[in-house]
Design a protein around this motif. Structure first.
Motif, PDB file in Angstrom:
ATOM      1  N   SER A   1      -1.248  -1.091  -0.771  1.00  0.00           N
ATOM      2  CA  SER A   1      -1.143  -1.554  -2.149  1.00  0.00           C
ATOM      3  C   SER A   1       0.138  -1.060  -2.790  1.00  0.00           C
ATOM      4  O   SER A   1       0.796  -1.762  -3.562  1.00  0.00           O
ATOM      5  CB  SER A   1      -2.348  -1.080  -2.969  1.00  0.00           C
ATOM      6  OG  SER A   1      -3.528  -1.677  -2.522  1.00  0.00           O
ATOM      7  N   TRP A   2       0.501   0.169  -2.477  1.00  0.00           N
ATOM      8  CA  TRP A   2       1.652   0.821  -3.107  1.00  0.00           C
ATOM      9  C   TRP A   2       2.273   1.793  -2.125  1.00  0.00           C
ATOM     10  O   TRP A   2       1.561   2.420  -1.320  1.00  0.00           O
ATOM     11  CB  TRP A   2       1.210   1.565  -4.368  1.00  0.00           C
ATOM     12  CG  TRP A   2       2.269   2.403  -5.004  1.00  0.00           C
ATOM     13  CD1 TRP A   2       3.176   2.024  -5.949  1.00  0.00           C
ATOM     14  CD2 TRP A   2       2.560   3.783  -4.726  1.00  0.00           C
ATOM     15  NE1 TRP A   2       4.003   3.069  -6.270  1.00  0.00           N
ATOM     16  CE2 TRP A   2       3.639   4.160  -5.535  1.00  0.00           C
ATOM     17  CE3 TRP A   2       2.004   4.723  -3.857  1.00  0.00           C
ATOM     18  CZ2 TRP A   2       4.188   5.443  -5.518  1.00  0.00           C
ATOM     19  CZ3 TRP A   2       2.534   6.005  -3.822  1.00  0.00           C
ATOM     20  CH2 TRP A   2       3.619   6.344  -4.660  1.00  0.00           C
ATOM     21  N   VAL A   3       3.589   1.919  -2.164  1.00  0.00           N
ATOM     22  CA  VAL A   3       4.288   2.945  -1.384  1.00  0.00           C
ATOM     23  C   VAL A   3       5.334   3.594  -2.290  1.00  0.00           C
ATOM     24  O   VAL A   3       5.822   2.949  -3.229  1.00  0.00           O
ATOM     25  CB  VAL A   3       4.987   2.364  -0.134  1.00  0.00           C
ATOM     26  CG1 VAL A   3       3.975   1.715   0.802  1.00  0.00           C
ATOM     27  CG2 VAL A   3       6.078   1.382  -0.509  1.00  0.00           C
ATOM     28  N   PRO A   4       5.702   4.858  -2.047  1.00  0.00           N
ATOM     29  CA  PRO A   4       6.792   5.474  -2.816  1.00  0.00           C
ATOM     30  C   PRO A   4       8.128   4.929  -2.331  1.00  0.00           C
ATOM     31  O   PRO A   4       8.799   5.523  -1.487  1.00  0.00           O
ATOM     32  CB  PRO A   4       6.627   6.971  -2.525  1.00  0.00           C
ATOM     33  CG  PRO A   4       5.978   7.028  -1.186  1.00  0.00           C
ATOM     34  CD  PRO A   4       5.101   5.803  -1.095  1.00  0.00           C
ATOM     35  N   GLN A   5       8.528   3.783  -2.869  1.00  0.00           N
ATOM     36  CA  GLN A   5       9.640   3.025  -2.317  1.00  0.00           C
ATOM     37  C   GLN A   5      10.930   3.823  -2.255  1.00  0.00           C
ATOM     38  O   GLN A   5      11.678   3.751  -1.268  1.00  0.00           O
ATOM     39  CB  GLN A   5       9.848   1.751  -3.148  1.00  0.00           C
ATOM     40  CG  GLN A   5      10.997   0.884  -2.668  1.00  0.00           C
ATOM     41  CD  GLN A   5      11.035  -0.454  -3.351  1.00  0.00           C
ATOM     42  OE1 GLN A   5      10.179  -1.311  -3.121  1.00  0.00           O
ATOM     43  NE2 GLN A   5      12.025  -0.662  -4.219  1.00  0.00           N
ATOM     44  N   ALA A   6      11.226   4.595  -3.298  1.00  0.00           N
ATOM     45  CA  ALA A   6      12.476   5.359  -3.310  1.00  0.00           C
ATOM     46  C   ALA A   6      12.548   6.325  -2.136  1.00  0.00           C
ATOM     47  O   ALA A   6      13.626   6.562  -1.567  1.00  0.00           O
ATOM     48  CB  ALA A   6      12.614   6.114  -4.631  1.00  0.00           C
ATOM     49  N   ASP A   7      11.405   6.897  -1.766  1.00  0.00           N
ATOM     50  CA  ASP A   7      11.370   7.830  -0.638  1.00  0.00           C
ATOM     51  C   ASP A   7      11.353   7.100   0.703  1.00  0.00           C
ATOM     52  O   ASP A   7      11.823   7.633   1.716  1.00  0.00           O
ATOM     53  CB  ASP A   7      10.133   8.727  -0.742  1.00  0.00           C
ATOM     54  CG  ASP A   7      10.118   9.553  -2.013  1.00  0.00           C
ATOM     55  OD1 ASP A   7      11.202   9.958  -2.467  1.00  0.00           O
ATOM     56  OD2 ASP A   7       9.025   9.795  -2.552  1.00  0.00           O
ATOM     57  N   LEU A   8      10.809   5.897   0.702  1.00  0.00           N
ATOM     58  CA  LEU A   8      10.668   5.144   1.946  1.00  0.00           C
ATOM     59  C   LEU A   8      11.972   4.535   2.435  1.00  0.00           C
ATOM     60  O   LEU A   8      12.244   4.502   3.644  1.00  0.00           O
ATOM     61  CB  LEU A   8       9.635   4.023   1.740  1.00  0.00           C
ATOM     62  CG  LEU A   8       9.515   2.989   2.862  1.00  0.00           C
ATOM     63  CD1 LEU A   8       8.910   3.627   4.102  1.00  0.00           C
ATOM     64  CD2 LEU A   8       8.684   1.792   2.404  1.00  0.00           C
TER      65      LEU A   8
END
Length: 380
Positions: A270-277
């Motif tokens: 549903s959600w991922v920590p995009q900046a870290d990914l």
């Protein structure tokens, strides 16, 4: 505006302003108040989210704006968007911020450029204003021109005569690197360059990103505003044949049950920590939103844009122009597998993406810009 793509880009400067010793209050929707509180920034309530804005601008506030948008002609859609950003949002920000500015009397208002009403409220209160961009500016896009016309007409009703200049002649915090930015804007704007620093809610990276990499990792997202399950499923089907792992962020607008059965090499969250990914990825396939576009460039990762509306088309064009990725327009998703496979192996594209990452890294940091903010305060 109270939506992720307009909220997150302002967080780095707000945090830096606190660190620089400034007193900072951030006006946005209540859904973002916990994030601000956790960062030590005072939250205030103002604005509307994208769904509410577009629903009111469509004249059908009780209907899903995605449905209205899907059935609108290009001319109707342009009129709806120009009303949303030219009249609906400005009126709301003036109503919400006028009393706050009268009471608090801040020295400076930093206004996200999608929320022109914040600038109007500040000017009416006699408070200096600095604009803050959320991505690339377009001077040749018909929708952008329609928004500006609507904003000027609305401002005239307030007794304000806006200057005929980019960003209404305001100093402008620009997070877009020069190589990607609109040349007409660069020639006329009073820019304050700021490095785009991706922001994400803290959280663990998905196991797929943390695993030992034996093959490429492709990240797919359609953003947080108007993602559609049908398009996401079509994109997943196009990426699944790759010899790669595919991590998908469905976002808040898509029910995971609507995505259907998944191939073994695809994981949907549903959600991922995009900046870290992003630094762990080898290719980002996305809608062309400003935050994801700049985030992928800052990480030096090639991207494939699937633009659907708003500034996504001009962002995709710019990525293609600088050689850091490619795009597929509506009706072209049948070529997704081949496009993605080429981008995963194209050395020139990867070199171009890394060159943009170096350019971004050399831009002034948020703390450097925060320390300059007093320059824009009128002397007493």
């Amino acid at each position: 505006m109270a939506t992720f793509g307009h909220f997150y880009p302002l967080i780095p400067l707000a945090k830096a302003a606190v660190e620089a010793g400034h007193e900072v209050a951030f006006a946005t929707g209540e859904q973002f108040h916990p994030t601000l509180t956790a960062l030590g920034i005072e939250p205030l309530t103002a604005g509307m989210d994208m769904f509410a804005v577009m629903a009111e601008a469509s004249g059908r506030p009780d209907h899903d704006p995605r449905e209205t948008r899907a059935n609108a002609t290009p001319e109707e859609l342009e009129a709806m968007v120009s009303r949303a950003f030219g009249t609906v949002l400005p009126r709301r920000y003036i109503d919400d911020l006028g009393p706050v500015l009268a009471e608090r009397k801040p020295d400076l208002v930093v206004q996200e450029v999608g929320a022109a009403g914040a600038a109007f409220a500040a000017v009416l209160a006699g408070i200096p204003v600095v604009g803050h961009g959320f991505g690339r500016v377009s001077t040749d896009d018909s929708t952008a021109r329609a928004i500006v016309r609507e904003q000027r007409e609305f401002a005239r009703g307030l007794g304000l005569d806006l200057p005929d200049a980019q960003a209404f002649g305001l100093p402008f915090v620009d997070i877009c690197p020069v190589s990607l930015q609109d040349k007409g804007f660069l020639a006329s704007a009073d820019r304050i360059e700021l490095r785009p620093v991706p922001f994400a809610q803290p959280g663990p990276l998905p196991a797929l990103a943390r695993a030992d990499r034996s093959r490429p990792l492709v990240y797919l997202t359609l953003g947080t505003a108007f993602g559609a399950a049908g398009l996401l499923s079509e994109a997943i089907a196009g990426l699944a044949p790759l010899d790669a792992d595919v991590l998908v962020a469905a976002g808040p607008t898509i029910d995971l049950d609507a995505v259907g059965d998944l191939p073994d090499n695809v994981v949907v969250e549903s959600w991922v920590p995009q900046a870290d990914l992003l630094p762990y990825t080898d290719l980002v396939v996305h809608h062309g939103g400003s935050g994801t576009t700049l985030g992928a460039l800052a990480a030096g990762v090639p991207q494939l844009c699937l633009p659907q509306g708003a500034d996504q088309f001009t962002n995709a064009d710019a990525v293609l122009r600088v050689g850091a990725g490619d795009r597929l327009l509506a009706g072209e998703l049948g070529g997704l597998t081949d496009k993605a496979r080429v981008l995963l192996s194209d050395v020139d594209v990867r070199d171009a993406a890394r060159a943009l990452a170096e350019e971004i890294a050399a831009m002034p940091s948020p703390i450097e810009v925060a320390r300059r903010l007093p320059e824009y305060v009128k002397p007493a």
